[in-house]
Design a protein around this motif. Sequence first.
Motif, PDB file in Angstrom:
ATOM      1  N   ILE A  83     -23.069  -7.648  42.873  1.00  0.00           N
ATOM      2  CA  ILE A  83     -23.722  -6.472  43.461  1.00  0.00           C
ATOM      3  C   ILE A  83     -24.779  -5.917  42.510  1.00  0.00           C
ATOM      4  N   HIS A 135     -28.803  -5.661  43.442  1.00  0.00           N
ATOM      5  CA  HIS A 135     -29.627  -4.451  43.397  1.00  0.00           C
ATOM      6  C   HIS A 135     -30.784  -4.590  42.403  1.00  0.00           C
ATOM      7  N   TYR A 172     -31.025  -7.554  53.086  1.00  0.00           N
ATOM      8  CA  TYR A 172     -30.208  -6.669  53.913  1.00  0.00           C
ATOM      9  C   TYR A 172     -29.298  -7.444  54.859  1.00  0.00           C
ATOM     10  N   THR A 229     -26.260  -1.639  59.521  1.00  0.00           N
ATOM     11  CA  THR A 229     -27.208  -1.614  58.413  1.00  0.00           C
ATOM     12  C   THR A 229     -28.256  -0.519  58.616  1.00  0.00           C
ATOM     13  N   THR A 258     -16.379  -4.610  51.326  1.00  0.00           N
ATOM     14  CA  THR A 258     -17.555  -3.772  51.128  1.00  0.00           C
ATOM     15  C   THR A 258     -17.510  -3.170  49.726  1.00  0.00           C
ATOM     16  N   ASN A 299     -25.538   3.723  47.482  1.00  0.00           N
ATOM     17  CA  ASN A 299     -25.629   2.624  48.438  1.00  0.00           C
ATOM     18  C   ASN A 299     -24.263   2.079  48.835  1.00  0.00           C
ATOM     19  N   TYR A 336     -22.654  -1.834  50.207  1.00  0.00           N
ATOM     20  CA  TYR A 336     -22.922  -3.263  50.291  1.00  0.00           C
ATOM     21  C   TYR A 336     -21.822  -3.919  51.102  1.00  0.00           C
ATOM     22  N   TRP A 372     -22.983 -11.231  49.134  1.00  0.00           N
ATOM     23  CA  TRP A 372     -23.184  -9.792  49.100  1.00  0.00           C
ATOM     24  C   TRP A 372     -24.592  -9.465  49.576  1.00  0.00           C
ATOM     25  N   LYS A 373     -24.693  -8.467  50.471  1.00  0.00           N
ATOM     26  CA  LYS A 373     -25.983  -8.005  50.978  1.00  0.00           C
ATOM     27  C   LYS A 373     -26.021  -6.475  50.981  1.00  0.00           C
ATOM     28  N   ILE A 374     -27.220  -5.922  50.995  1.00  0.00           N
ATOM     29  CA  ILE A 374     -27.368  -4.473  51.101  1.00  0.00           C
ATOM     30  C   ILE A 374     -27.007  -4.065  52.533  1.00  0.00           C
ATOM     31  N   TRP A 375     -26.183  -3.072  52.661  1.00  0.00           N
ATOM     32  CA  TRP A 375     -25.703  -2.630  53.964  1.00  0.00           C
ATOM     33  C   TRP A 375     -26.287  -1.263  54.330  1.00  0.00           C
TER      34      TRP A 375
END
Length: 262
Positions: free
Chosen positions: A29, A33, A52, A58, A120, A156, A158, A165-168
């Motif tokens: 993570i 970022h 994302y 999202t 998450t 944030n 994730y 892992w992605k930005i949520w």
Amino acid sequence: MSSEEVAELKAIVESLKKQVEKVNDEAEIKKLHFKYGYYLDKCLYQEVVDLYADDPGTYVEFLGGRYLTKEGVHRLYIGRFASRFVASRNGPVHGFLLDHAQMQDIITVIPSTSPDIPTTAKARFRALMSAGTHQSIAQTHPRGLVQWWEGGVYENEYIKENGLWKIWKLRYFPFWHAEYNRGWSLKEEGEFVPPKARTRGEGDEVGPDELVEGFMLWPDTRVVPFHYPHPVTGEFVKEDDLRAPAWNTDVKLSEPALKLGE
């Protein structure tokens, strides 16, 4: 070796396995970022959007607006930022500076409790940005000749999709903007990046899907809520202590505490 000793060893191995997974998730993570920041530095907005999640929950929360789903993310970075800063190309333009230093990461992984619930995480980062246009492009770039600093905090979330892992849910709270030579105390409100006043439905084609509470800039010094409790007491900061009253006045008369949206 007795059955009790075997069971104890299995328990130790399982505990160590969970600790290693937690440390690995935190590292992934953090890298995610930081990579976001490096792509953003050079206006590589397509690469940013690709970080994302495809999950329908999202969103990006920025300057009092929320951009929903991956489509909203695309509209913000490519529809708004790319057109404003780099004439809608993917990548930098000569003479435009937009460096984002990302630091002070606090990451909390929330393990999945069933196969139907994804893993998450929540994370807090600080950002310090130096930006501007070189004098050689002052007559050709729409921003003219400008230099500024910016400081802010991310709170944030994730999500792990298909093992990645992605930005949520990205929530960025800029605290202050400042011209290079004048400092941050002399800034006029709205001088650098004014808040979004209209949603997409109200006629702004690259605007947010909805407006949210939480936009603030210096001299507003309210606290962006921490997603984590105090590491010693286990308590969350009291709501009144997140507020910022005028000197020696009743906190109840000040602006309400900020809240993190769902």
